[in-house]
Design a protein around this motif. Structure first.
Motif, PDB file in Angstrom:
ATOM      1  N   UNK A 161      40.971  31.765  44.075  1.00 53.78           N
ATOM      2  CA  UNK A 161      40.587  30.914  42.950  1.00 53.78           C
ATOM      3  C   UNK A 161      41.823  30.407  42.214  1.00 53.78           C
ATOM      4  N   UNK A 162      41.820  29.144  41.820  1.00 59.10           N
ATOM      5  CA  UNK A 162      42.973  28.609  41.094  1.00 59.10           C
ATOM      6  C   UNK A 162      43.043  29.150  39.676  1.00 59.10           C
TER       7      UNK A 162
ATOM      8  N   UNK B 113      57.382  39.661  40.794  1.00 57.85           N
ATOM      9  CA  UNK B 113      56.051  39.573  41.389  1.00 57.85           C
ATOM     10  C   UNK B 113      55.688  38.165  41.809  1.00 57.85           C
ATOM     11  N   UNK B 114      54.790  38.043  42.801  1.00 63.76           N
ATOM     12  CA  UNK B 114      54.326  36.730  43.241  1.00 63.76           C
ATOM     13  C   UNK B 114      53.301  36.152  42.268  1.00 63.76           C
ATOM     14  N   UNK B 115      52.904  34.949  42.519  1.00 66.00           N
ATOM     15  CA  UNK B 115      51.866  34.309  41.724  1.00 66.00           C
ATOM     16  C   UNK B 115      50.603  35.173  41.699  1.00 66.00           C
ATOM     17  N   UNK B 116      50.016  35.306  40.511  1.00 66.96           N
ATOM     18  CA  UNK B 116      48.803  36.088  40.240  1.00 66.96           C
ATOM     19  C   UNK B 116      49.037  37.595  40.206  1.00 66.96           C
TER      20      UNK B 116
ATOM     21  N   UNK C 111      38.291  35.398  35.000  1.00 63.14           N
ATOM     22  CA  UNK C 111      37.091  34.737  35.513  1.00 63.14           C
ATOM     23  C   UNK C 111      35.823  35.244  34.833  1.00 63.14           C
ATOM     24  N   UNK C 112      35.797  36.522  34.455  1.00 63.69           N
ATOM     25  CA  UNK C 112      34.561  37.112  33.935  1.00 63.69           C
ATOM     26  C   UNK C 112      34.525  37.265  32.426  1.00 63.69           C
ATOM     27  N   UNK C 113      35.697  37.303  31.777  1.00 60.10           N
ATOM     28  CA  UNK C 113      35.707  37.586  30.335  1.00 60.10           C
ATOM     29  C   UNK C 113      36.408  36.527  29.493  1.00 60.10           C
ATOM     30  N   UNK C 114      37.444  35.915  30.012  1.00 57.56           N
ATOM     31  CA  UNK C 114      38.201  34.960  29.214  1.00 57.56           C
ATOM     32  C   UNK C 114      37.325  33.799  28.761  1.00 57.56           C
TER      33      UNK C 114
END
Length: 458
Positions: free
Chosen positions: A134-135, A267-270, A327-330
């Protein structure tokens, strides 16, 4: 109903089962095991060795799906390496399953072509794929409600931000470091490729970690959080200096006996850090040398939505990945804007060359928006000294960054070092010494009064 992201093994979210109305693959393929939920099944599978997992893939289509779950193979790799070496080093090979095969065979792993399984539904198995693919939505990045300042004196920092316990971004520090414009993937691989770094409980060489960061498809990527980088590599330590506004660090009086306080972060993206409060009541600063970080912060009195800490503060129930929280809370929190959270959530994107001050006690999570390199340090200043002393006295079991045997001793040891500092004549900062003296004296008086009150109540 169209389905935009196709899982390599054909897995679909559980809700699709109610639309398509066919769950025979799971029921028939798992037999009596189908009565168990997916979390329990994965827990059972985690006890199997790698060879057993591989054999189970041919039992049925359902077993094939479960036995190819990457998180199971990550555990296999770590356990296999740990059994052979107390300090294993991972050489990642495109996937955790392929990495395991590489460890067990002299021959390179065969090319794996996933089989698309029809009519298999699982939120648990689909969620990691969804989070990885997911973006990062634009709406996650639009709100900026933390001050950005430059040319900030120590006195102004203390008055405007540290005493009010308020986050702030400094924009003019990192560009004066040698690391600025120098630290990137090529530099780290070329000059520090054989240096061992710690990520997710295991070791990589820098070169092998950079390969992992480029090839992995983990929803919770292993994240370099290396507390020993400065002792392992003095040249990296020489490439930055502590910003002047954070130069008060009274834990430094403990020397090598202080709790862990300094980390190299890569760290990598995400990748990133899920919601937590920094250890031992300390404040922190976090400087981005390369990349960008999305930060979400909540004040000490406000536990973030979806986060459930235990009463003793030692455990935390939270979404598995940072992307899962977004995805679920923001979005839900932003839309509801309930009175409980209204006006309390602070957000920003800390860009390359910027430093964020994270005050003591603040909840925060971090999502890396690109491949990111950062330095962070925790510190004890004259402002938060009183809070730290109370924390160390009252919460010895919550102290971290020290061997278990040393944690109950930290409070008295720190008080002793503070006493020596106050009585010493070698400190050029008379103002700091006097402030520390007053804080320690007030702390001792309050502690004595509290002990007397407890004795009278008993």
């Amino acid at each position: 109903f169209s389905f935009t992201m196709s899982h390599p093994y054909g897995i679909k979210p559980l809700g699709m089962c109610y639309i398509e109305g066919n769950d025979q693959c799971r029921r028939n393929g798992l037999g009596n095991f189908s009565k168990l939920n997916d979390e329990t099944l994965l827990n059972i599978f985690s006890y199997f060795g790698g060879k057993t997992l591989a054999k189970m893939a041919v039992i049925s289509k359902a077993f094939y799906v479960f036995s190819h779950f990457e998180e199971l193979w990550k555990v296999q790799v770590i356990e296999l390496l740990t059994s052979k070496n107390d300090s294993p080093t991972i050489n990642f090979n495109k996937s955790w399953r392929s990495t395991f095969i590489s460890l067990c065979s002299k021959h390179p792993p065969p090319l794996h072509n996933p089989i698309q399984i029809k009519n298999f539904y699982s939120d648990v198995l689909y969620q990691p794929f969804l989070c990885f693919n997911s973006p990062v939505k634009a709406e996650y990045l639009t709100t900026e409600n933390i001050d950005r300042v430059s040319d900030l004196s120590r006195d102004k920092f203390i008055t405007m931000y540290e005493i009010p316990n308020k986050p702030v971004i400094l924009t003019d520090v990192v560009n004066r470091w040698k690391a600025a414009g120098k630290w990137d993937e090529e530099f780290l691989e070329t000059f520090h490729g054989e240096m061992k770094v710690h990520a997710g409980g295991v070791n990589f060489t820098m070169k092998s970690y950079l390969k992992y960061a480029e090839e992995m498809k983990d929803d919770v990527p292993l994240y370099v959080f290396d507390k020993k980088f400065a002792s392992k590599n003095q040249s990296l330590r020489d490439d930055y200096f502590v910003p002047e506004v954070f130069s008060d660090d009274l834990f430094g009086l403990l020397g090598d006996e202080r709790p862990d306080f300094r980390w190299l972060i890569i760290g990598p993206k995400k990748s990133g850090s899920s919601f937590h409060i920094d250890p031992n009541g300390t404040s922190a600063w976090n400087a981005v040398i390369k990349g960008a970080k999305k930060w979400v912060l909540f004040p000490p009195s406000c536990v973030p939505p979806g986060i459930h800490p235990s009463t003793d503060g030692l455990d935390l129930a939270a979404p598995v990945s940072i992307m899962e929280w977004f995805m679920n809370y923001y979005q839900t929190h932003k839309q509801k804007n309930s009175s409980k959270f209204k006006g309390k959530m602070l957000e920003c994107v800390v860009k390359e060359g910027e430093v964020l001050f994270v005050p003591r006690g603040w909840w925060h999570c971090v999502l890396n928006l690109d491949f990111t390199i950062a330095i962070t340090q925790n510190f004890v200043s004259r402002v938060n000294l009183s809070y730290i002393l109370n924390f160390l006295r009252d919460n010895p079991s919550n102290i971290s960054g020290l061997p278990l045997s040393e944690r109950p001793l930290l409070y008295e040891k720190f008080l002793g070092e503070l006493k020596s500092f106050v009585e010493g004549k070698n400190s050029s900062d008379t103002i700091l010494r006097n402030e520390v003296r007053r804080t320690v004296e007030n702390h001792r008086k309050k502690s004595k009064t509290e002990r007397k009150e407890k004795k009278e109540q008993a």
